[in-house]
Write a protein that holds these residues in place. Sequence first.
Motif, short mmCIF file in Angstrom:
data_model
loop_
_atom_site.label_atom_id
_atom_site.label_comp_id
_atom_site.label_asym_id
_atom_site.label_seq_id
_atom_site.Cartn_x
_atom_site.Cartn_y
_atom_site.Cartn_z
N GLU A 96 -6.64 -26.06 -7.83
CA GLU A 96 -8.01 -26.47 -7.54
C GLU A 96 -7.96 -27.88 -6.99
OE1 GLU A 96 -12.38 -27.22 -9.66
OE2 GLU A 96 -10.67 -26.59 -10.86
N GLY A 133 -8.82 -23.54 -4.66
CA GLY A 133 -10.20 -23.69 -5.12
C GLY A 133 -10.82 -24.98 -4.60
N ASN A 169 -14.61 -27.06 -4.72
CA ASN A 169 -15.94 -27.15 -5.31
C ASN A 169 -16.99 -27.25 -4.22
OD1 ASN A 169 -15.63 -27.32 -8.35
ND2 ASN A 169 -14.17 -28.87 -7.69
N GLU A 183 -16.01 -22.72 -5.32
CA GLU A 183 -16.55 -22.77 -6.68
C GLU A 183 -17.93 -23.41 -6.64
OE1 GLU A 183 -13.71 -24.62 -9.23
OE2 GLU A 183 -12.03 -23.39 -8.52
N ALA A 234 -16.64 -18.34 -6.83
CA ALA A 234 -16.56 -18.49 -8.28
C ALA A 234 -17.78 -19.26 -8.76
CB ALA A 234 -15.28 -19.22 -8.68
N ASP A 265 -18.71 -22.03 -11.25
CA ASP A 265 -17.95 -23.07 -11.95
C ASP A 265 -18.66 -23.49 -13.23
OD1 ASP A 265 -15.88 -24.81 -12.33
OD2 ASP A 265 -16.68 -26.38 -11.04
N TYR A 304 -15.24 -14.75 -9.40
CA TYR A 304 -14.62 -15.43 -10.53
C TYR A 304 -15.68 -16.03 -11.44
CZ TYR A 304 -10.30 -15.24 -7.76
OH TYR A 304 -9.22 -14.81 -7.03
N LYS A 334 -15.61 -19.05 -14.14
CA LYS A 334 -14.80 -20.12 -14.71
C LYS A 334 -15.47 -20.59 -16.00
CE LYS A 334 -12.32 -22.76 -12.30
NZ LYS A 334 -11.74 -23.84 -11.48
#
Length: 528
Positions: free
Chosen positions: A301, A358, A360, A392, A419, A421, A440, A442
């Motif tokens: 990430e 990954g 953000n 994410e 994903a 987060d 995903y 998390k």
Amino acid sequence: MSSKNIFSRCFFTPRQIAYFSILFGLVGALLFSGLTGLLLHNKREAEYDLLTKDIRHYLSTFFQELHVAVDSVQPLTVADCRLVSGELTSRAAFNVNVRAFVLIRHGVAYCSSATGRLHMPMNSLIPGIDLNKNNDLFIMNGTPMMPGKPTIAAWFKNQEVGERGVFITLNANLIPYLLFTARQSDVLSMAIVIEGKALTTLSPGVVNTDSLPPHPTRIAALTDYPIKIYLYGSLWPLEDIQFSILAGLIFGLFSGVLGSYFLFARMRSGKEILTGIKRGQFHVVYQPVVDAQKLEMQGVEALLRWEHPTAGAIPPDAFIAFAEAQQLIVPLTRHLFALVARDARQLQNILPPGAKLGINLAPGHLHAPMFKEDIMAFAASLPPQHFKLVFEITERDMLKEKEAMGLFCWLHKRGFEIAIDDFGTGHSALIYLQRFTLDYLKIDRGFVNSIGMETVTTPVLDAVLTLAKRLDMTTVAEGVETREQAKWLIERGVNYLQGYYFSRPLTLTQLMNWNQPQGSHNVLKDSH
């Protein structure tokens, strides 16, 4: 402590800005007051210098004209008083500065423009007079005709006929000199000084020079005549001091306000973030993401870090939240994209093909007009077909449902994964799962930290994992710091693990030299 408070603590709080503004004001007031006072002082110095020069010029001109007048009278010293007294009186009458012309022969005054014939030894009139000098000046308390009226007397020797000459008494008022001081308002007094005697504006009579105030401000003197003009005044008058203080106070107030504006406008967080981007203060670290079954790194990430030159390391939660609040999350994320793209060639040598990368992504950027262009430009900057990009989505802001659904569909069609987060920390987590197709989930470190503590959070974590299985979502646990946490998560089917137990976030150089800790492999053995 909230991210806003943390961020404010790293920079300038309103109280600190107030303190600095007051400091700027005080320093500005002192500097400007001192500078103004110095300029006024120099101006006074220059005015006194000019005044002294003018008075010296006036005296020089006065005595030159007087010498010319005396030279015209000198021929009369060889004649009898009865023959020249009329002309002598006429010449004195037409010279405004002369009170009387007196003809001297063999040390005796024998003819005066005021009285005609007389017989008066000069030693009795002026004791100690030296008639051998070519010229001399004296201050007298008065004359026989005008006792008690101070006067300036001058002696001029006849250069052609020995022991003869002209003695002159002058009008000794200070009006001509005071005319020069009219433009110098801070001249308090003045004095004419000749051979230990003085006429001054402070006294109506003749005084000794010892009784004069010491240290005159300026002295105007002539080289050919023993006369001096003393000027008394102040180079630091009260009005200049008051003006300097007032100017300093005004400038100090202006400096304080300007300093306050500068600190608020130039050092607020938004400006600092843009400055940090421009000056390269941000960098990327990569935290390995480990496969829960193989316990091997399957991706990383990318995390943005800020090393401020004065505030030091700024916590990510602080500056990211502030960037969102300041509407700067888009340029900040674009900067993250650029930094990752710069590292991509070396990352390609570290991570195997298909490794997860990954990134953000804030809702504020997701809904930005240039979002699709930014994503495609970022993907194009990476080595083709090597990384599997996982975006994410943070929960700080609510997603716009209809727009987000279309954007998620667009991302999936282009092979990107999504994903959610820090699941469980935002107000919209369950809504996200219900309405959007996500790849995903998390799990926030807050849930992971509760493992083994028998708190109310642990049953919630069990429920989250059960929900993820039913939704066929891949799970990633963040913040794994202990062997017990890793074992518990593996036993409950979590797919990927991420945290300090395996590795803290690493710079690119550190990642290239990273070897997974040997003890982490034992978790898998113990879990079976």
